[in-house]
Design a protein around this motif. Structure first.
Motif, PDB file in Angstrom:
ATOM      1  N   VAL A 131       0.838  -1.201   0.000  1.00  0.00           N
ATOM      2  CA  VAL A 131       0.000   0.000   0.000  1.00  0.00           C
ATOM      3  C   VAL A 131       0.870   1.248   0.000  1.00  0.00           C
ATOM      4  CG1 VAL A 131      -1.639   1.343   1.368  1.00  0.00           C
ATOM      5  CG2 VAL A 131      -1.997  -1.108   1.057  1.00  0.00           C
ATOM      6  N   LEU A 132       1.911   1.273   0.833  1.00  0.00           N
ATOM      7  CA  LEU A 132       2.788   2.439   0.886  1.00  0.00           C
ATOM      8  C   LEU A 132       3.531   2.639  -0.433  1.00  0.00           C
ATOM      9  CD1 LEU A 132       4.269   2.207   4.489  1.00  0.00           C
ATOM     10  CD2 LEU A 132       2.660   3.886   3.611  1.00  0.00           C
ATOM     11  N   THR A 133       3.872   1.535  -1.111  1.00  0.00           N
ATOM     12  CA  THR A 133       4.516   1.665  -2.415  1.00  0.00           C
ATOM     13  C   THR A 133       3.603   2.365  -3.404  1.00  0.00           C
ATOM     14  OG1 THR A 133       5.776  -0.367  -2.005  1.00  0.00           O
ATOM     15  CG2 THR A 133       5.648   0.407  -4.277  1.00  0.00           C
ATOM     16  N   TYR A 134       2.329   1.990  -3.424  1.00  0.00           N
ATOM     17  CA  TYR A 134       1.390   2.639  -4.333  1.00  0.00           C
ATOM     18  C   TYR A 134       1.036   4.050  -3.872  1.00  0.00           C
ATOM     19  CZ  TYR A 134       0.670  -1.396  -7.301  1.00  0.00           C
ATOM     20  OH  TYR A 134       0.855  -2.424  -8.204  1.00  0.00           O
ATOM     21  N   VAL A 135       1.088   4.306  -2.577  1.00  0.00           N
ATOM     22  CA  VAL A 135       0.902   5.682  -2.108  1.00  0.00           C
ATOM     23  C   VAL A 135       2.013   6.570  -2.646  1.00  0.00           C
ATOM     24  CG1 VAL A 135       0.973   7.163  -0.064  1.00  0.00           C
ATOM     25  CG2 VAL A 135      -0.419   5.099  -0.047  1.00  0.00           C
ATOM     26  N   MET A 136       3.253   6.073  -2.593  1.00  0.00           N
ATOM     27  CA  MET A 136       4.377   6.845  -3.119  1.00  0.00           C
ATOM     28  C   MET A 136       4.258   7.038  -4.627  1.00  0.00           C
ATOM     29  SD  MET A 136       8.423   6.073  -2.705  1.00  0.00           S
ATOM     30  CE  MET A 136       9.641   7.201  -3.413  1.00  0.00           C
ATOM     31  N   LEU A 137       3.882   5.983  -5.348  1.00  0.00           N
ATOM     32  CA  LEU A 137       3.676   6.117  -6.791  1.00  0.00           C
ATOM     33  C   LEU A 137       2.552   7.113  -7.095  1.00  0.00           C
ATOM     34  CD1 LEU A 137       3.984   2.391  -7.933  1.00  0.00           C
ATOM     35  CD2 LEU A 137       5.564   4.241  -8.472  1.00  0.00           C
ATOM     36  N   GLY A 138       1.483   7.053  -6.320  1.00  0.00           N
ATOM     37  CA  GLY A 138       0.379   7.992  -6.524  1.00  0.00           C
ATOM     38  C   GLY A 138       0.800   9.430  -6.275  1.00  0.00           C
ATOM     39  N   TRP A 139       1.572   9.667  -5.216  1.00  0.00           N
ATOM     40  CA  TRP A 139       2.041  11.029  -4.950  1.00  0.00           C
ATOM     41  C   TRP A 139       2.998  11.501  -6.036  1.00  0.00           C
ATOM     42  CZ3 TRP A 139       2.924  10.171   1.003  1.00  0.00           C
ATOM     43  CH2 TRP A 139       1.696  10.378   1.662  1.00  0.00           C
ATOM     44  N   GLY A 140       3.821  10.597  -6.570  1.00  0.00           N
ATOM     45  CA  GLY A 140       4.704  10.986  -7.664  1.00  0.00           C
ATOM     46  C   GLY A 140       3.937  11.341  -8.924  1.00  0.00           C
ATOM     47  N   LEU A 141       2.954  10.518  -9.284  1.00  0.00           N
ATOM     48  CA  LEU A 141       2.142  10.821 -10.464  1.00  0.00           C
ATOM     49  C   LEU A 141       1.251  12.029 -10.238  1.00  0.00           C
ATOM     50  CD1 LEU A 141       1.331   9.964 -13.321  1.00  0.00           C
ATOM     51  CD2 LEU A 141      -0.383   8.450 -12.309  1.00  0.00           C
ATOM     52  N   ASN A 142       0.913  12.316  -8.989  1.00  0.00           N
ATOM     53  CA  ASN A 142       0.074  13.468  -8.682  1.00  0.00           C
ATOM     54  C   ASN A 142       0.757  14.777  -9.061  1.00  0.00           C
ATOM     55  OD1 ASN A 142      -2.320  14.604  -7.689  1.00  0.00           O
ATOM     56  ND2 ASN A 142      -1.431  14.942  -5.673  1.00  0.00           N
ATOM     57  N   VAL A 143       2.094  14.793  -9.053  1.00  0.00           N
ATOM     58  CA  VAL A 143       2.818  15.985  -9.493  1.00  0.00           C
ATOM     59  C   VAL A 143       2.536  16.253 -10.968  1.00  0.00           C
ATOM     60  CG1 VAL A 143       5.112  16.977  -9.828  1.00  0.00           C
ATOM     61  CG2 VAL A 143       4.619  15.677  -7.757  1.00  0.00           C
ATOM     62  N   VAL A 144       2.535  15.199 -11.782  1.00  0.00           N
ATOM     63  CA  VAL A 144       2.350  15.350 -13.225  1.00  0.00           C
ATOM     64  C   VAL A 144       0.887  15.563 -13.565  1.00  0.00           C
ATOM     65  CG1 VAL A 144       2.792  14.297 -15.478  1.00  0.00           C
ATOM     66  CG2 VAL A 144       4.347  13.853 -13.572  1.00  0.00           C
ATOM     67  N   VAL A 145       0.006  14.741 -13.012  1.00  0.00           N
ATOM     68  CA  VAL A 145      -1.410  14.773 -13.387  1.00  0.00           C
ATOM     69  C   VAL A 145      -2.183  15.768 -12.538  1.00  0.00           C
ATOM     70  CG1 VAL A 145      -3.505  13.398 -13.617  1.00  0.00           C
ATOM     71  CG2 VAL A 145      -1.291  12.389 -14.171  1.00  0.00           C
ATOM     72  N   GLY A 146      -2.007  15.712 -11.235  1.00  0.00           N
ATOM     73  CA  GLY A 146      -2.811  16.538 -10.348  1.00  0.00           C
ATOM     74  C   GLY A 146      -2.393  17.987 -10.296  1.00  0.00           C
ATOM     75  N   LEU A 147      -1.084  18.252 -10.280  1.00  0.00           N
ATOM     76  CA  LEU A 147      -0.604  19.629 -10.157  1.00  0.00           C
ATOM     77  C   LEU A 147      -0.395  20.296 -11.517  1.00  0.00           C
ATOM     78  CD1 LEU A 147       1.942  19.321  -7.203  1.00  0.00           C
ATOM     79  CD2 LEU A 147      -0.493  19.824  -7.138  1.00  0.00           C
ATOM     80  N   ALA A 148       0.289  19.590 -12.424  1.00  0.00           N
ATOM     81  CA  ALA A 148       0.574  20.187 -13.738  1.00  0.00           C
ATOM     82  C   ALA A 148      -0.511  19.926 -14.766  1.00  0.00           C
ATOM     83  CB  ALA A 148       1.913  19.665 -14.262  1.00  0.00           C
ATOM     84  N   GLY A 149      -1.413  18.978 -14.505  1.00  0.00           N
ATOM     85  CA  GLY A 149      -2.506  18.709 -15.439  1.00  0.00           C
ATOM     86  C   GLY A 149      -2.084  18.003 -16.708  1.00  0.00           C
ATOM     87  N   LEU A 150      -0.994  17.223 -16.665  1.00  0.00           N
ATOM     88  CA  LEU A 150      -0.507  16.495 -17.835  1.00  0.00           C
ATOM     89  C   LEU A 150      -0.892  15.027 -17.688  1.00  0.00           C
ATOM     90  CD1 LEU A 150       3.061  18.095 -17.941  1.00  0.00           C
ATOM     91  CD2 LEU A 150       1.067  18.748 -19.303  1.00  0.00           C
ATOM     92  N   LEU A 151      -1.754  14.531 -18.555  1.00  0.00           N
ATOM     93  CA  LEU A 151      -2.248  13.162 -18.471  1.00  0.00           C
ATOM     94  C   LEU A 151      -1.149  12.195 -18.902  1.00  0.00           C
ATOM     95  CD1 LEU A 151      -4.537  11.261 -17.856  1.00  0.00           C
ATOM     96  CD2 LEU A 151      -5.388  11.583 -20.184  1.00  0.00           C
ATOM     97  N   ASP A 152      -0.624  11.427 -17.967  1.00  0.00           N
ATOM     98  CA  ASP A 152       0.496  10.512 -18.210  1.00  0.00           C
ATOM     99  C   ASP A 152      -0.003   9.081 -18.037  1.00  0.00           C
ATOM    100  OD1 ASP A 152       2.849   9.211 -18.485  1.00  0.00           O
ATOM    101  OD2 ASP A 152       3.911  10.229 -16.865  1.00  0.00           O
ATOM    102  N   LEU A 153      -0.018   8.308 -19.130  1.00  0.00           N
ATOM    103  CA  LEU A 153      -0.418   6.905 -19.084  1.00  0.00           C
ATOM    104  C   LEU A 153       0.774   5.956 -19.125  1.00  0.00           C
ATOM    105  CD1 LEU A 153      -3.530   6.854 -21.467  1.00  0.00           C
ATOM    106  CD2 LEU A 153      -3.472   7.001 -18.976  1.00  0.00           C
ATOM    107  N   GLY A 154       1.986   6.502 -19.093  1.00  0.00           N
ATOM    108  CA  GLY A 154       3.173   5.660 -19.149  1.00  0.00           C
ATOM    109  C   GLY A 154       4.051   5.803 -17.929  1.00  0.00           C
ATOM    110  N   TYR A 155       3.445   6.081 -16.775  1.00  0.00           N
ATOM    111  CA  TYR A 155       4.228   6.306 -15.558  1.00  0.00           C
ATOM    112  C   TYR A 155       4.985   5.059 -15.125  1.00  0.00           C
ATOM    113  CZ  TYR A 155       5.377   8.328 -11.019  1.00  0.00           C
ATOM    114  OH  TYR A 155       6.045   8.824  -9.927  1.00  0.00           O
ATOM    115  N   VAL A 156       4.485   3.886 -15.520  1.00  0.00           N
ATOM    116  CA  VAL A 156       5.163   2.652 -15.142  1.00  0.00           C
ATOM    117  C   VAL A 156       6.549   2.575 -15.771  1.00  0.00           C
ATOM    118  CG1 VAL A 156       4.305   1.277 -17.074  1.00  0.00           C
ATOM    119  CG2 VAL A 156       4.774   0.167 -14.882  1.00  0.00           C
ATOM    120  N   ALA A 157       6.810   3.328 -16.836  1.00  0.00           N
ATOM    121  CA  ALA A 157       8.136   3.314 -17.459  1.00  0.00           C
ATOM    122  C   ALA A 157       9.195   3.824 -16.485  1.00  0.00           C
ATOM    123  CB  ALA A 157       8.122   4.167 -18.732  1.00  0.00           C
TER     124      ALA A 157
END
Length: 439
Positions: A131-157
């Motif tokens: 769960v904590l691993t996905y929380v960290m991944l979610g917070w990292g993607l939140n910078v791109v999607v949530g704050l900057a508004g850039l839809l990123d579907l390749g975050y797993v890369a």
């Protein structure tokens, strides 16, 4: 006295309308679930197709949709029009505000005490680390999607780049986890910048398609570059992290022997738990600090309106590249931890499903909300485990839950789109400052 034609009275829909809508919903469910639930197929022992029917389960599902549609319509009548403003009592508002302030510290304290409360529950500890691993991944993607508004579907890369960077550096050069961890983040940030350059002029669906393709390119490279990545066989023998050079092993130079206590395999699990907790808190702290800096306000301006952002003189190139690099760096950190926790990685661990899951966590939690992302990760990952015994219906239940959440809470569990810096009190502007020639 004749009634005024301008005044129209709205009447609630009758029983015929509710029944008609419920029948339509049931028919749609029948069409959709006929092949998903009504007929089950599998490959036989000789390779032939074996199928059997489950019409009873199909009828139960259609009946549930029929009854649920009727209940929803009745609730809508009871609740009233959507645009009606309902006054919330002041006591309820104060209670909700107090709960909102107390929830984050309570969750944080509980998270710190998880290894103490569940020391003998290996399953719960492993689930908490996940769960904590996905929380960290979610917070990292939140910078791109949530704050900057850039839809990123390749975050797993970036997740994969961090994992393979640590695995290859540790196995080939013998570097420790604490040296490889920042290197994995730097390499992932470098690839984030490389992704950012081709998509500087893209927005919306086009940006999503390109990032999706980037994730698939990385996965195919990992599969086909066998001399470096091991191909489908992956990388094995990844070393575990140590505590300042002291291994958590039953050897004489291990931590348990130095402390004079009995060795337990749980020691390493608890150590990994606190590592990922520290990395997640670091991600949260850095994100909150960046939001208050000029670059964070530029991300928010880019999210709201890119044209207006460019018109204000903000360098959108730098803004986009920093967003991709920052989010990728946190994904690289999470990937390095994933590699050291598993001890083995392969391309099968970095499919599009992971990107979709992390994006769903960000969207359901509320884009831009740190607490919402954490709660969504806990719900999604923990909920998947609760329905592990119902593999056939697990994705169906979560799909329905996501649809309902998007209907009733379109901005997520805790939607947060308020700017970081704003005027708390309105200020009057003199007419002399706004007349022609002065502004």
């Amino acid at each position: 006295m004749s009634a005024n034609p301008a005044v129209q009275t709205s009447r609630a829909p009758g029983a015929a309308f509710i029944l008609k809508k419920a029948l339509v919903s049931a028919f749609v469910a029948l069409v959709l679930f006929s092949l998903m639930i009504g007929v089950r197929t599998e490959a036989g022992p000789q390779g032939q197709l074996v199928y059997w029917t489950r019409f009873g389960d199909l009828a139960a599902m259609v009946g549930a949709v029929f009854g649920g549609s009727i209940i929803i319509e009745l609730l809508r009548q009871w609740w009233g029009p959507v645009d009606t403003v309902k006054v919330v009592p002041a006591s309820v508002q104060r209670g909700l505000s107090l709960a909102g302030r107390l929830l984050p510290p309570v969750l944080l304290v509980f998270t710190f005490l998880v290894p103490v409360l569940f020391y003998n529950e290996r399953y719960i500890l492993d689930l908490a680390i996940l769960v904590l691993t996905y929380v960290m991944l979610g917070w990292g993607l939140n910078v791109v999607v949530g704050l900057a508004g850039l839809l990123d579907l390749g975050y797993v890369a970036f997740y994969a780049v961090g994992a393979y960077s640590y695995a290859l550096l540790a196995t080939n050069f013998g570097l420790s986890f604490w040296i490889c961890l920042p290197l994995a983040g730097i390499l992932a940030a470098f690839w984030g910048v490389l992704l950012g350059f081709p998509v500087l002029r893209l927005r919306g669906d086009y940006l999503a398609i390109v990032t999706l393709a980037f994730g698939e390119i990385i996965r195919l490279v990992l599969i086909n570059w066998q001399s470096l990545t091991g191909g489908p066989n992956g990388v094995t023998g990844i070393p575990r992290p140590t505590l300042f050079g002291i291994p958590l092993s039953p050897a004489d130079d291990g931590l348990a022997a130095l402390l004079g206590i009995e060795f337990s395999p749980t020691h390493r699990i608890v150590f990994l738990f606190y590592i990922i907790l520290a990395l997640a808190l670091l991600t949260n702290w850095v994100t909150i600090r960046l939001r208050r800096l000029p670059i964070g306000r530029a991300w928010e301006a880019l999210r709201e309106d890119e044209v207006a952002c460019r018109a204000l003189g903000i360098n959108t190139t730098t803004t986009k590249l920093t967003a991709f690099a920052t989010g990728a760096m946190f994904g690289g950190f999470a990937g390095a931890f994933f590699a050291t926790r598993q001890g083995f990685i392969s391309p099968e661990s970095f499919t599009f499903h992971e990107s979709a899951l992390v994006l769903a966590i960000v969207v359901l939690g509320g884009m831009g909300s740190q607490l919402g992302v954490a709660l969504a990760a806990l719900t999604m990952i923990g909920g998947f485990e609760l329905f592990r015994g119902l593999d056939q219906y697990r994705m169906l239940v979560f799909g329905m839950a996501m649809v309902l959440l998007m209907i009733w809470r379109p901005r997520g569990l805790i939607g947060h789109r308020a700017p970081t810096v704003f005027l708390k009190h309105s200020q009057a502007i003199s007419s002399d400052l706004v007349k022609e020639g002065h502004g």
